[in-house]
Design a protein around this motif. Structure first.
Motif, PDB file in Angstrom:
ATOM      1  N   SER A  50      17.144  27.031  65.592  1.00 50.14           N
ATOM      2  CA  SER A  50      17.023  28.055  64.709  1.00 50.14           C
ATOM      3  C   SER A  50      15.153  27.313  63.707  1.00 50.14           C
ATOM      4  CB  SER A  50      18.354  28.326  63.798  1.00 50.14           C
ATOM      5  OG  SER A  50      17.242  29.605  62.804  1.00 50.14           O
ATOM      6  N   ASP A 100      20.509  37.238  64.540  1.00 52.13           N
ATOM      7  CA  ASP A 100      20.340  37.822  62.839  1.00 52.13           C
ATOM      8  C   ASP A 100      21.087  36.015  61.789  1.00 52.13           C
ATOM      9  OD1 ASP A 100      23.805  37.683  62.952  1.00 52.13           O
ATOM     10  OD2 ASP A 100      23.258  39.320  61.613  1.00 52.13           O
ATOM     11  N   GLY A 102      19.531  34.508  60.978  1.00 55.49           N
ATOM     12  CA  GLY A 102      18.538  33.811  59.674  1.00 55.49           C
ATOM     13  C   GLY A 102      19.187  34.586  58.492  1.00 55.49           C
ATOM     14  N   GLU A 103      19.601  35.640  58.479  1.00 56.92           N
ATOM     15  CA  GLU A 103      19.950  36.286  57.312  1.00 56.92           C
ATOM     16  C   GLU A 103      21.512  36.352  57.544  1.00 56.92           C
ATOM     17  OE1 GLU A 103      19.572  40.818  57.962  1.00 56.92           O
ATOM     18  OE2 GLU A 103      17.153  40.240  57.919  1.00 56.92           O
ATOM     19  N   SER A 104      22.459  36.101  57.738  1.00 57.67           N
ATOM     20  CA  SER A 104      24.294  36.342  58.665  1.00 57.67           C
ATOM     21  C   SER A 104      24.420  34.561  58.508  1.00 57.67           C
ATOM     22  CB  SER A 104      24.378  36.485  59.335  1.00 57.67           C
ATOM     23  OG  SER A 104      24.471  36.129  60.535  1.00 57.67           O
ATOM     24  N   LYS A 105      23.711  33.877  58.713  1.00 61.16           N
ATOM     25  CA  LYS A 105      24.370  32.647  58.714  1.00 61.16           C
ATOM     26  C   LYS A 105      26.019  32.463  59.758  1.00 61.16           C
ATOM     27  CE  LYS A 105      20.694  30.321  56.264  1.00 61.16           C
ATOM     28  NZ  LYS A 105      20.236  30.092  56.510  1.00 61.16           N
ATOM     29  N   GLN A 106      25.542  33.092  60.193  1.00 63.27           N
ATOM     30  CA  GLN A 106      27.080  33.261  61.116  1.00 63.27           C
ATOM     31  C   GLN A 106      26.537  32.610  63.136  1.00 63.27           C
ATOM     32  OE1 GLN A 106      29.116  37.166  61.458  1.00 63.27           O
ATOM     33  NE2 GLN A 106      29.432  36.776  59.585  1.00 63.27           N
ATOM     34  N   LYS A 127      30.833  31.263  59.450  1.00 61.36           N
ATOM     35  CA  LYS A 127      29.915  31.312  58.791  1.00 61.36           C
ATOM     36  C   LYS A 127      29.036  29.741  58.235  1.00 61.36           C
ATOM     37  CE  LYS A 127      27.736  34.029  54.595  1.00 61.36           C
ATOM     38  NZ  LYS A 127      28.447  35.394  54.487  1.00 61.36           N
TER      39      LYS A 127
END
Length: 352
Positions: A50, A100, A102-106, A127
């Motif tokens: 990422s 996603d 970058g936002e969820s960190k999942q 996560k």
């Protein structure tokens, strides 16, 4: 169908010594244009990225996080709700960041566990929390497992679905049973539900008749390819189509039977033990374990070349821009570990 078979060279001891010297020189030459960018890992299995940060799963149950700009490397613990079962080819395997992230960190992960006396595999959502990862959701459980033949690759396809490879769990008959999740390529919605357009109603099964598939990659037209371990040599590269039967254990290699698919390519009497797979501009790059190299396969001509060698067993491969990344698996119990193993390597792609 092209069979890539090895030549047996007979000769006196002096010729054998010269041949060995030539191989050593060749290996050294290959190593010179390949950069080791991450060292001392514990059996890395999947490469993901990422922005400037790499995340690599380790089969022993950790994630290595490495920032290529700051050169900061951190080994992160993984907290699972069911204990990791580390045996043979099992353990903490596939790892794929959520779209996603970058936002969820999942991220999605595939790992082996025990249910009573039975070995199984499961897909979960993890996560990232500061210095560790924690399971937040079960996506799919009860995938048959065993000491070997667990599959384990996870990839999100161009259609936004989650694909997973599942081995036959040392029970070949599972591969032909469409009610079993073993010996299959599975296709899931990211929330764990069954996609409405899967080939079999209310089933995760996307293709079947597989022995131990471990690589997934798509081309520009969204055609899916997979690598698969043969029983004794006869390893395969398959073009995967929904609902198709890829033959194991009824047929293998170039054998044919009505209603079953023969591979796009098979290795004949040579053993590759292919694992991770990547695609770019008509070329499939195959990480091979027994083959101790990254192979370069031209989809339209069937030509095979060794692209990278001299580092030992190769587990996964990823391409970003003009760079190829791969990881060694010399510490997996079947290799010969050397100083700094296991490692992530980077090689500039040759012009096509």
């Amino acid at each position: 169908m092209i069979i890539f078979s090895s030549l047996v060279i007979a000769g006196c001891q002096s010729f054998q010594n010269e041949d060995q010297e030539d191989k050593e020189v060749s290996g050294q030459s290959e190593r010179q244009d390949t950069e080791s960018i991450l060292k001392e890992m514990d059996v890395p299995w999947s490469i993901t990225k990422s922005d400037d940060v790499f995340y690599l799963s380790e089969r022993t149950g950790q994630i290595v996080k490495w920032n290529q700009v700051s050169d900061e490397k951190v080994t992160q613990k993984v907290k699972l709700k069911k204990k990791l079962h580390l045996e043979g080819e099992g353990g903490f395997l596939g790892f794929e960041l959520s779209p996603d992230f970058g936002e969820s960190k999942q991220a999605f992960a595939y790992h082996t566990y025990k249910d009573g006396n039975k070995v199984k595999n499961r897909i979960v959502v993890l996560k990232e929390n500061a210095d560790h990862w924690e399971e937040v959701k079960t996506v799919l459980e009860d995938i048959p497992g065993a000491r070997v033949h667990n599959g384990g690759r996870l990839k999100i396809g161009p259609d936004g679905k989650l694909y997973a490879t599942a081995g036959d769990a040392m029970s070949p008959e599972f591969a032909q049973d469409k009610n079993s999740l073993a010996g299959k390529i599975l296709r899931l919605e990211l929330d764990g539900s069954v996609p409405d357009d899967n080939p079999f109603q209310n089933s995760y099964v996307y293709s079947y008749g597989h022995r131990n598939p471990q690589g997934l990659a798509w081309d520009e037209k969204n055609s899916l390819f997979s690598t698969e371990h043969g029983q004794s040599a006869h390893d395969e590269i398959n073009w995967i189509q929904p609902g198709k039967n890829y033959g194991w254990p009824v047929i293998e290699g170039d054998e044919q039977q009505e209603g079953m698919e023969t591979p796009l390519y098979q290795t004949g009497e040579e053993t590759w033990a292919p694992s991770g797979l990547a695609y770019k501009e008509g070329i499939l790059y195959v990480a091979t374990l027994a083959g101790n190299s990254v192979k370069r396969f031209e989809v339209h001509t069937g030509e095979v070349q060794i692209y990278l060698e001299g580092w030992g067993r190769m587990r996964d491969v990823m391409i970003e821009d003009d760079n190829l990344y791969t990881v060694t698996n010399n510490r997996d119990g079947r290799g010969n570990p050397r100083k700094d193993d296991d490692q992530m390597l980077r090689k500039k792609l040759s012009p096509q």
